[in-house]
Design an enzyme around this catalytic site. Structure first.
Site, PDB file in Angstrom:
ATOM      1  N   ALA A  11      85.451 118.308  75.774  1.00  0.00           N
ATOM      2  CA  ALA A  11      85.504 117.475  76.970  1.00  0.00           C
ATOM      3  C   ALA A  11      86.808 117.624  77.738  1.00  0.00           C
ATOM      4  O   ALA A  11      86.889 117.205  78.892  1.00  0.00           O
ATOM      5  CB  ALA A  11      85.292 116.013  76.586  1.00  0.00           C
ATOM      6  N   SER A  13      88.962 120.752  77.110  1.00  0.00           N
ATOM      7  CA  SER A  13      89.314 122.166  77.182  1.00  0.00           C
ATOM      8  C   SER A  13      88.179 123.005  76.636  1.00  0.00           C
ATOM      9  O   SER A  13      87.328 122.522  75.875  1.00  0.00           O
ATOM     10  CB  SER A  13      90.607 122.455  76.400  1.00  0.00           C
ATOM     11  N   GLY A  14      88.187 124.274  77.029  1.00  0.00           N
ATOM     12  CA  GLY A  14      87.237 125.242  76.501  1.00  0.00           C
ATOM     13  C   GLY A  14      87.995 126.372  75.844  1.00  0.00           C
ATOM     14  O   GLY A  14      89.172 126.614  76.143  1.00  0.00           O
ATOM     15  N   ARG A  15      87.323 127.068  74.945  1.00  0.00           N
ATOM     16  CA  ARG A  15      87.958 128.201  74.285  1.00  0.00           C
ATOM     17  C   ARG A  15      86.898 129.218  73.903  1.00  0.00           C
ATOM     18  O   ARG A  15      85.732 128.845  73.663  1.00  0.00           O
ATOM     19  CB  ARG A  15      88.741 127.757  73.042  1.00  0.00           C
ATOM     20  N   ASP A 231      78.444 120.481  69.913  1.00  0.00           N
ATOM     21  CA  ASP A 231      79.633 120.866  69.161  1.00  0.00           C
ATOM     22  C   ASP A 231      79.754 120.117  67.847  1.00  0.00           C
ATOM     23  O   ASP A 231      80.267 120.658  66.857  1.00  0.00           O
ATOM     24  CB  ASP A 231      80.904 120.736  70.011  1.00  0.00           C
ATOM     25  N   THR A 232      79.254 118.875  67.787  1.00  0.00           N
ATOM     26  CA  THR A 232      79.320 118.147  66.522  1.00  0.00           C
ATOM     27  C   THR A 232      78.390 118.753  65.485  1.00  0.00           C
ATOM     28  O   THR A 232      78.717 118.782  64.292  1.00  0.00           O
ATOM     29  CB  THR A 232      78.991 116.661  66.726  1.00  0.00           C
ATOM     30  N   THR A 254      88.427 114.322  71.039  1.00  0.00           N
ATOM     31  CA  THR A 254      88.306 113.292  72.067  1.00  0.00           C
ATOM     32  C   THR A 254      87.496 112.105  71.540  1.00  0.00           C
ATOM     33  O   THR A 254      87.801 110.946  71.830  1.00  0.00           O
ATOM     34  CB  THR A 254      87.651 113.883  73.326  1.00  0.00           C
ATOM     35  N   ASN A 291      79.530 106.945  66.852  1.00  0.00           N
ATOM     36  CA  ASN A 291      80.513 107.426  67.825  1.00  0.00           C
ATOM     37  C   ASN A 291      81.648 106.424  67.940  1.00  0.00           C
ATOM     38  O   ASN A 291      81.413 105.237  68.161  1.00  0.00           O
ATOM     39  CB  ASN A 291      79.871 107.588  69.210  1.00  0.00           C
ATOM     40  N   GLY A 397      90.155 118.648  65.822  1.00  0.00           N
ATOM     41  CA  GLY A 397      91.524 118.592  66.304  1.00  0.00           C
ATOM     42  C   GLY A 397      92.380 117.545  65.629  1.00  0.00           C
ATOM     43  O   GLY A 397      93.604 117.712  65.525  1.00  0.00           O
TER      44      GLY A 397
END
Length: 477
Positions: A11, A13-15, A231-232, A254, A291, A397
């Protein structure tokens, strides 16, 4: 060894990561990282999806020749296409206010109890279902709806599909059948024909288009593989649990997603009241989780403070008094961006607790509150699913935040195993590796992670009585 490009969009950044996998080896390296900055325009908050796509192309160019590409991203948001396949405007951000009051309208037609019994999805004001009801005028001119990773896959390959783990966050999937809930859709007037056919993790999703090959310098054919595109789902696939281990997981970033991996959904009224969700994972699993607002609280404060050094801030926070003030890290009052330090202070004031007045004190309040929320989610998940756990795996993260990991171990009264940090990318890579026969299944992939990646273990300290007291204080407040 084979190489896989994992496009992992968060949410903020992207990589694009490159995973190299062999029979007994796993390496992950970052090829390109780029910002994901939503844009506020007169009509509301929007994703800069064209900027994200440009970042993906730059990342694939930096990655070099790969054997496959997979894409995962955050959940619930989508793009609309017209009859010719063109995008109808930038996708709306889930933090946009357009869904305010929509849930009550939905429940007037399908009561919340029936909606949960049918889909198993927790209440969140931004669920795709509520977004669709809020966007009925725009839907009239759309011919296709693609969730964010499916939209980017379409631009890369020209082929459309709807990956199942992400579709399960729309509140339109029955977690028992692992297919669309046609009854819910019909009662609410939602046309399921807007969605492309369902794909499962590991399914082929097309080949990179010639124009993409030319722009990235890759030599074709390069297949795109459907992964756990939420992504989860990818992150949970990369939880390095031992076979038979009784574990809970917390995917940190996030958001904090805290819960259990189950074989079947928990659809009881008690589960709904506790706001647990049943999302689909790999190999027939269910991600039973809650969440929690997560490190968004700290990210927003750091932004408000002018981006101070985070390492120094955490060192000062570690010296601040423990559990002096806590807030409910799941409170929707913290959902929107802006003025986060003031909102946290106000929540403490309203509950009669001391008001933190320095960045270090606010940071400690946030981390104590997150650890407390982790404790509550892990304890309630065990009770509701009747599944005891012996260890908590923290991935994502937040594994870089040693203070948060230790506080989580203290609060839960359980050992915490932290790592891997790039869990979503690694889960993405493992699904691609499985399509090439380098990984047999979920258990085998987790064995490979445990053998090849560094993990940090945190033992609980000091007993849980003070956390029980803080929990009681928060409940009273």
């Amino acid at each position: 060894m084979k190489s896989y490009a994992a496009v992992d969009l968060g949410a903020s950044s992207g990589r694009v990561m490159v995973g190299r996998v062999g029979p007994d080896s796993l390496e992950l390296a970052e090829a390109h990282r780029f910002a994901n900055r939503p844009v506020r325009v007169p009509e509301g908050l929007r994703w800069d999806v064209l900027g994200l796509y440009a970042g993906v192309l730059e990342g694939l160019k930096a990655a070099g020749q790969v054997d496959s590409v997979g894409i995962d991203s955050w959940a619930v948001d989508y793009g609309l296409l017209d009859a010719g396949g063109a995008l109808l405007g930038n996708p709306v951000h889930y933090r946009d206010s357009r869904t305010d009051g929509i849930a009550e309208k939905v429940w007037a037609t399908v009561p919340a109890e029936e909606l949960y019994a049918a889909t198993g999805l927790q209440y969140a004001p931004f669920n795709t279902l509520y977004q669709l009801i809020a966007a009925k005028d725009q839907l009239a001119s759309a011919r296709r709806l693609l969730l964010i990773p499916d939209l980017l896959t379409y631009w890369l390959t020209g082929e459309q599909g709807t990956e199942l783990t992400n579709a399960s966050t729309t509140q339109l999937i029955d977690p028992r059948t692992r297919d669309w809930s046609s009854d819910v859709a019909a009662r609410l007037g939602i046309d399921l024909g807007l969605f492309a056919a369902l794909r499962r993790p590991g399914d082929p999703a097309g080949l990179l288009r010639p124009e993409v090959l030319e722009e990235t310098g890759l030599a074709g054919p390069v297949p795109v593989t459907a992964v756990g595109s939420h992504d989860t789902a990818s992150a949970v696939a990369a939880v390095p649990a031992a076979p038979g281990e009784r574990f809970a997981y917390i995917c940190t970033g996030t958001w904090s997603l805290a819960g259990l991996e189950l074989d079947a959904p928990v659809l009881t009224e008690e589960s709904r009241a506790a706001n647990f969700t049943n999302e689909l994972g790999l190999d027939g699993t269910v991600r039973y989780l809650r969440n929690i607002m997560g490190l968004w609280l700290l990210q927003e404060c750091v932004r408000a403070w002018g981006e101070p050094d985070l390492g120094g801030l955490l060192l000062e926070a570690a010296k601040a008094p423990a559990l002096r003030s806590v807030v409910d890290a799941g409170d929707a009052a913290f959902l929107a961006p802006g003025r986060m330090p003031e909102r946290i202070a106000q929540a403490c004031r309203a509950s009669g607790q001391p008001v933190p007045d320095s960045p270090a004190e606010i940071t400690r309040c946030i981390l104590d509150s997150l650890a407390l929320a982790h404790r509550r989610a892990v304890a309630e998940a065990q009770r509701l699913a009747d599944r005891p756990v012996d260890v908590v795996h923290v991935v994502g993260g937040g594994t870089r935040n040693a203070l948060l990991c230790q506080l989580t171990a203290d609060a839960c009264g359980l050992p915490v195993v932290a790592g891997p940090t790039e869990a979503a990318a690694l889960g993405n890579v493992l699904v691609q590796a499985r399509t090439h026969g380098l990984v047999r299944d979920l258990v085998d992939g987790r064995r490979l992670l445990t053998r090849t990646l560094p993990l940090t273990r945190y033992e609980p300290r000091g007993g849980t009585a003070r956390w029980q007291e803080a929990e009681a204080r928060l409940a009273v407040g």
